[in-house]
Scaffold this motif. Structure first.
Motif, PDB file in Angstrom:
ATOM      1  N   PRO A 203     -10.843  61.115   0.006  1.00  0.00           N
ATOM      2  CA  PRO A 203     -11.701  59.955  -0.258  1.00  0.00           C
ATOM      3  C   PRO A 203     -11.881  59.069   0.972  1.00  0.00           C
ATOM      4  O   PRO A 203     -12.951  58.500   1.177  1.00  0.00           O
ATOM      5  CB  PRO A 203     -10.962  59.226  -1.382  1.00  0.00           C
ATOM      6  N   LEU A 204     -10.836  58.952   1.782  1.00  0.00           N
ATOM      7  CA  LEU A 204     -10.964  58.170   3.014  1.00  0.00           C
ATOM      8  C   LEU A 204     -11.983  58.810   3.946  1.00  0.00           C
ATOM      9  O   LEU A 204     -12.820  58.125   4.547  1.00  0.00           O
ATOM     10  CB  LEU A 204      -9.604  58.056   3.709  1.00  0.00           C
ATOM     11  N   MET A 205     -11.946  60.135   4.087  1.00  0.00           N
ATOM     12  CA  MET A 205     -12.905  60.825   4.945  1.00  0.00           C
ATOM     13  C   MET A 205     -14.319  60.771   4.366  1.00  0.00           C
ATOM     14  O   MET A 205     -15.304  60.720   5.103  1.00  0.00           O
ATOM     15  CB  MET A 205     -12.480  62.279   5.154  1.00  0.00           C
ATOM     16  N   ALA A 206     -14.426  60.783   3.046  1.00  0.00           N
ATOM     17  CA  ALA A 206     -15.750  60.647   2.427  1.00  0.00           C
ATOM     18  C   ALA A 206     -16.344  59.286   2.752  1.00  0.00           C
ATOM     19  O   ALA A 206     -17.539  59.168   3.037  1.00  0.00           O
ATOM     20  CB  ALA A 206     -15.648  60.841   0.916  1.00  0.00           C
ATOM     21  N   ALA A 207     -15.497  58.244   2.727  1.00  0.00           N
ATOM     22  CA  ALA A 207     -15.973  56.905   3.074  1.00  0.00           C
ATOM     23  C   ALA A 207     -16.343  56.814   4.548  1.00  0.00           C
ATOM     24  O   ALA A 207     -17.209  56.023   4.933  1.00  0.00           O
ATOM     25  CB  ALA A 207     -14.902  55.875   2.734  1.00  0.00           C
ATOM     26  N   ALA A 208     -15.680  57.618   5.391  1.00  0.00           N
ATOM     27  CA  ALA A 208     -15.934  57.577   6.835  1.00  0.00           C
ATOM     28  C   ALA A 208     -17.151  58.394   7.242  1.00  0.00           C
ATOM     29  O   ALA A 208     -17.649  58.244   8.364  1.00  0.00           O
ATOM     30  CB  ALA A 208     -14.706  58.090   7.589  1.00  0.00           C
ATOM     31  N   MET A 209     -17.648  59.261   6.366  1.00  0.00           N
ATOM     32  CA  MET A 209     -18.701  60.197   6.756  1.00  0.00           C
ATOM     33  C   MET A 209     -19.969  59.521   7.282  1.00  0.00           C
ATOM     34  O   MET A 209     -20.519  59.953   8.310  1.00  0.00           O
ATOM     35  CB  MET A 209     -19.040  61.115   5.584  1.00  0.00           C
TER      36      MET A 209
ATOM     37  N   LEU B 183     -14.941  68.434   8.069  1.00  0.00           N
ATOM     38  CA  LEU B 183     -15.669  67.646   9.059  1.00  0.00           C
ATOM     39  C   LEU B 183     -16.677  68.506   9.811  1.00  0.00           C
ATOM     40  O   LEU B 183     -17.826  68.099  10.033  1.00  0.00           O
ATOM     41  CB  LEU B 183     -14.682  67.005  10.031  1.00  0.00           C
ATOM     42  N   ARG B 184     -16.264  69.708  10.208  1.00  0.00           N
ATOM     43  CA  ARG B 184     -17.177  70.581  10.940  1.00  0.00           C
ATOM     44  C   ARG B 184     -18.390  70.948  10.104  1.00  0.00           C
ATOM     45  O   ARG B 184     -19.532  70.928  10.580  1.00  0.00           O
ATOM     46  CB  ARG B 184     -16.444  71.860  11.355  1.00  0.00           C
ATOM     47  N   HIS B 185     -18.153  71.252   8.836  1.00  0.00           N
ATOM     48  CA  HIS B 185     -19.240  71.709   7.985  1.00  0.00           C
ATOM     49  C   HIS B 185     -20.270  70.615   7.743  1.00  0.00           C
ATOM     50  O   HIS B 185     -21.479  70.887   7.735  1.00  0.00           O
ATOM     51  CB  HIS B 185     -18.680  72.201   6.654  1.00  0.00           C
ATOM     52  N   TYR B 186     -19.808  69.391   7.565  1.00  0.00           N
ATOM     53  CA  TYR B 186     -20.733  68.313   7.237  1.00  0.00           C
ATOM     54  C   TYR B 186     -21.271  67.571   8.453  1.00  0.00           C
ATOM     55  O   TYR B 186     -22.273  66.857   8.336  1.00  0.00           O
ATOM     56  CB  TYR B 186     -20.060  67.319   6.284  1.00  0.00           C
ATOM     57  N   LEU B 187     -20.635  67.719   9.607  1.00  0.00           N
ATOM     58  CA  LEU B 187     -21.096  66.990  10.788  1.00  0.00           C
ATOM     59  C   LEU B 187     -21.841  67.867  11.785  1.00  0.00           C
ATOM     60  O   LEU B 187     -22.726  67.374  12.488  1.00  0.00           O
ATOM     61  CB  LEU B 187     -19.907  66.317  11.484  1.00  0.00           C
ATOM     62  N   ASP B 188     -21.488  69.130  11.890  1.00  0.00           N
ATOM     63  CA  ASP B 188     -22.171  70.001  12.858  1.00  0.00           C
ATOM     64  C   ASP B 188     -23.690  69.977  12.718  1.00  0.00           C
ATOM     65  O   ASP B 188     -24.407  69.897  13.723  1.00  0.00           O
ATOM     66  CB  ASP B 188     -21.658  71.441  12.735  1.00  0.00           C
ATOM     67  N   PRO B 189     -24.240  70.063  11.488  1.00  0.00           N
ATOM     68  CA  PRO B 189     -25.707  70.055  11.375  1.00  0.00           C
ATOM     69  C   PRO B 189     -26.354  68.775  11.865  1.00  0.00           C
ATOM     70  O   PRO B 189     -27.547  68.769  12.168  1.00  0.00           O
ATOM     71  CB  PRO B 189     -25.936  70.248   9.856  1.00  0.00           C
ATOM     72  N   GLU B 190     -25.581  67.673  11.935  1.00  0.00           N
ATOM     73  CA  GLU B 190     -26.133  66.420  12.430  1.00  0.00           C
ATOM     74  C   GLU B 190     -26.357  66.456  13.933  1.00  0.00           C
ATOM     75  O   GLU B 190     -27.235  65.757  14.454  1.00  0.00           O
ATOM     76  CB  GLU B 190     -25.184  65.261  12.090  1.00  0.00           C
ATOM     77  N   TYR B 191     -25.564  67.239  14.647  1.00  0.00           N
ATOM     78  CA  TYR B 191     -25.570  67.180  16.103  1.00  0.00           C
ATOM     79  C   TYR B 191     -25.876  68.518  16.769  1.00  0.00           C
ATOM     80  O   TYR B 191     -26.272  68.547  17.935  1.00  0.00           O
ATOM     81  CB  TYR B 191     -24.206  66.688  16.609  1.00  0.00           C
ATOM     82  N   LEU B 192     -25.671  69.607  16.076  1.00  0.00           N
ATOM     83  CA  LEU B 192     -25.820  70.932  16.665  1.00  0.00           C
ATOM     84  C   LEU B 192     -26.741  71.772  15.786  1.00  0.00           C
ATOM     85  O   LEU B 192     -26.904  71.502  14.597  1.00  0.00           O
ATOM     86  CB  LEU B 192     -24.456  71.630  16.788  1.00  0.00           C
ATOM     87  N   ARG B 193     -27.336  72.786  16.386  1.00  0.00           N
ATOM     88  CA  ARG B 193     -28.124  73.736  15.593  1.00  0.00           C
ATOM     89  C   ARG B 193     -27.185  74.826  15.096  1.00  0.00           C
ATOM     90  O   ARG B 193     -26.586  75.545  15.892  1.00  0.00           O
ATOM     91  CB  ARG B 193     -29.254  74.345  16.422  1.00  0.00           C
ATOM     92  N   VAL B 194     -27.042  74.909  13.794  1.00  0.00           N
ATOM     93  CA  VAL B 194     -26.084  75.842  13.209  1.00  0.00           C
ATOM     94  C   VAL B 194     -26.832  76.894  12.407  1.00  0.00           C
ATOM     95  O   VAL B 194     -27.931  76.657  11.899  1.00  0.00           O
ATOM     96  CB  VAL B 194     -25.066  75.107  12.309  1.00  0.00           C
TER      97      VAL B 194
END
Length: 647
Positions: free
Chosen positions: A472-478, A517-528
């Motif tokens: 839940p802490l990481m969900a709030a930080a996303m 973190l990788r799964h939900y953040l990579d598409p924001e910054y990288l082409r996956v």
């Protein structure tokens, strides 16, 4: 609502879209050939054609060679334009929202209406067991509307118009946002992007015609010498504009054929999320009684009309409407509706405090989620909204602990530096005294300025967190993590990976945290590259399933053999034996999960259901089991809908 069946249906609709697109393209090729032949036939004064007249003379101009050349030119042009448009839109929902004039809403926003929208998005994200998507507002749009955009849930955004934020009550806005969340879970977003890309190619011919019409008029006006060579251009341009108009009609038909039924499904899904029919039904009634309605004036809106909550333009004929009529949508939700829309004075400015009408707590599942988020803090902080606490806090957080997230920790993760520090602190907190110095050295070498001090300041509070509050802490930080620049994200990812490896081994929690973190953040910054369906039958993934289910079975407090057998029986897999704990490795588990990510959509819910049964075998799902299932679902790109939530 079976979200996984809808995802499979969305895949079938993609094939249906392709068939309709090919038919429309074939029609365009025929019409363009007919136009070009007519262009030759009427070019009498310019010696373009000298021959017979009438229908026979027209047919005499037909040439298979010319037909193939024109067909290839039209197909190549449409394909090229569609590809360019796809590349523009495939970068994520952010590109779509910004092309509409959207502005990202930050947690630090002082606007109470925007804060309320953020709170609703976070509540529904927790209810759907998915990361919080970025929220955008269309500040210049008075109409009441919203949309969700993206290729998959990892790069999804939710956007609302300013009119929706101002005019709707909390319950009504909650219903609208829940409607958009259902599009995310149903797999409609990718279909919407493909639809927009293909239809842009079809309508591009009309743009070419408009260009030729203007060029011809310009050439005639410049000089008499150029007029003879350019006088025919307006004729050709006008013809292409007519073909483009017919292409627009075909595009409208395709959008209507695919989109309208999905709006009914999304309305029903919104009721499932909020456990209340009045919210979304009243929102539709407000649109009907509101003078601007759901109109959107952005130049890009008609092109993307099929992704919006309501119609973006008035139409003389509903046959090409991308959304069902308001009264039909309302009556499906409220069978006792008296036919009267809700008349409400327009709110033009949002400078004062929210009225009582706008601060009422949501109902049903999402309301419990909001209440749980409030009760998880030691004190009410500005970032958590105004939802009151309830005794059912553990329902939303999906755990049975009564520990609380400290206010300072929750506040820290609302900005990027604090959010990254919290993630690093979660790994650092697991180190013993001998390993701690090596870990801190990694932060000194790779961390950004001030990050080490912030990690150390958060470390005591992070260590006090129970397992049930780490995710839940990481969900709030996303949302804050998605506000980093690309170089900042690369640095954070490198530091996190070095931190995990600093003790020479990777435990299960560290794997879960990094994958999430990788799964939900990579598409924001990288082409996956997204996983592609390869395995249609459960028998094809027996080996990876054995690895994954064995690891999960060993995490609970009950009989691991019984938990493993329960999952295997649910999947109808016989003669599979539990792998002993000492033979279970994180590396093999990781490979197994990534193999399962290549299963077909309808196979994934069966696997997740079996994992949920194994986790709950002893009568309770411990926080470690819950974190494991959520991480596996994330890697499989398969958000847990409400019916599969772990309680």
């Amino acid at each position: 609502m079976d979200f996984f069946s809808q995802q499979d249906r969305a895949r079938r609709n993609t094939r249906y879209l392709l068939v309709l697109f090919i038919l429309a393209l074939s029609l365009l090729v025929l019409l363009t050939n007919a136009l070009f032949t007519a262009f030759l036939w009427v070019g009498r004064d310019y010696n373009i054609y000298v021959g017979g007249s009438g229908w026979e003379g027209y047919l005499a101009l037909f040439s298979w060679e010319r037909f193939g050349t024109i067909g290839l030119a039209v197909t190549s042009t449409v394909g090229f334009v569609s590809l360019i448009r796809w590349l523009q839109l495939a970068s994520g929902g952010r590109a779509v929202a910004e092309s509409m004039g959207g502005r990202r809403v930050m947690r630090q926003s002082a606007d109470p209406y925007e804060q309320r929208c953020l709170n609703i998005v976070e509540e529904l994200s927790l209810a759907a067991n998915m990361p919080v998507p970025a929220l955008y507002v269309l500040p210049e749009e008075r109409g009441i509307n919203a949309f969700a955009a993206g290729i998959n849930p990892t790069d999804a955004v939710v956007a609302v118009t300013r009119g929706a934020a101002l005019q709707l009550s909390r319950d009504e806005l909650q219903g609208v946002v829940a409607h958009e969340f259902s599009h995310i879970l149903n797999g409609d977003m990718r279909l919407g992007i493909r639809l927009a890309s293909l239809l842009k190619g079809i309508t591009f011919i009309g743009d070419v015609g408009h260009f030729l019409l203007r060029m011809g008029a310009y050439g005639v006006g410049r000089s008499n010498r150029r007029s003879e060579s350019s006088a025919a251009l307006p004729i050709l341009g006008l013809g292409l504009m007519i073909i483009g108009w017919l292409g627009s009609l075909a595009a409208g038909f395709i959008k209507a054929a695919i989109s309208r039924q999905k709006e009914y499904l999304a309305d029903a899904s919104a009721v499932q999320f909020t456990r209340d029919t009045s919210g979304i039904a009243d929102a539709l009634k407000v649109i009907g009684g509101f003078l601007p309605g759901s109109l959107v004036h952005s130049a890009r809106a008609p092109e993307m009309s099929h992704i919006f909550f309501g119609e973006v333009r008035h139409r003389l004929w509903d046959g090409f409407a991308t959304h069902p009529p308001l009264d039909m949508r309302i009556r499906r939700l409220d069978k006792n509706w008296n036919g009267q829309f809700i008349q409400r004075p327009e709110v033009r400015y949002a400078t004062g405090p929210l009225s009582e009408n706008h601060t009422q707590t949501g109902v049903g599942r999402a309301a419990l989620v909001a209440a749980a988020m409030a009760s998880s803090l030691s004190d009410q902080s500005p970032a958590t909204g105004s939802s009151p606490a309830t005794e059912d806090a553990d329902f939303a957080l999906q755990n049975n602990t009564t520990e609380q997230i400290p206010e300072a920790l929750h506040t820290a993760v609302t900005e990027p530096l604090g959010a990254t520090a919290a993630a690093l602190a979660l790994v650092t907190a697991r180190r013993n005294s001998k390993q701690l110095e090596a870990t801190l050295n990694v932060l000194r070498e790779q961390g950004v300025q001030g990050q080490l001090e912030l990690v150390l300041s958060l470390l005591p509070q992070v260590r006090a967190l129970g397992p049930g509050h780490r995710f839940p802490l990481m969900a709030a930080a996303m949302p804050a993590l998605k506000n980093m620049s690309t170089p900042q994200y690369r640095q954070f990812k490198t530091t996190l990976l070095s931190l995990i490896r600093s003790d020479g081994q990777t435990d299960l929690f560290e794997w879960c945290l990094f994958q999430l973190l990788r799964h939900y953040l990579d598409p924001e910054y990288l082409r996956v590259e997204n996983s592609r369906p390869r395995y249609r039958h459960i028998a094809k993934v027996r080996a990876p399933l054995r690895q994954v289910l064995s690891v999960l079975a060993h995490q609970g407090n009950g009989d691991s053999s019984q938990a493993f057998a329960l999952a295997c029986n649910d999947l109808q897999l016989t003669q599979m034996t539990l792998i002993p704990l000492e033979q279970c490795s994180v590396a093999e588990f990781s490979r197994g999960v990534h193999t399962l990510a290549d299963c077909y959509p309808l196979l994934k819910p069966r696997i997740l259901k079996a994992m949920a049964l194994a986790a709950a075998d002893d009568g309770a799902v411990c926080p470690v089991e819950r974190e494991l299932v959520i991480s596996v679902a994330a890697v499989m790109d398969c958000p847990l809908p409400p019916e599969l939530s772990l309680g």
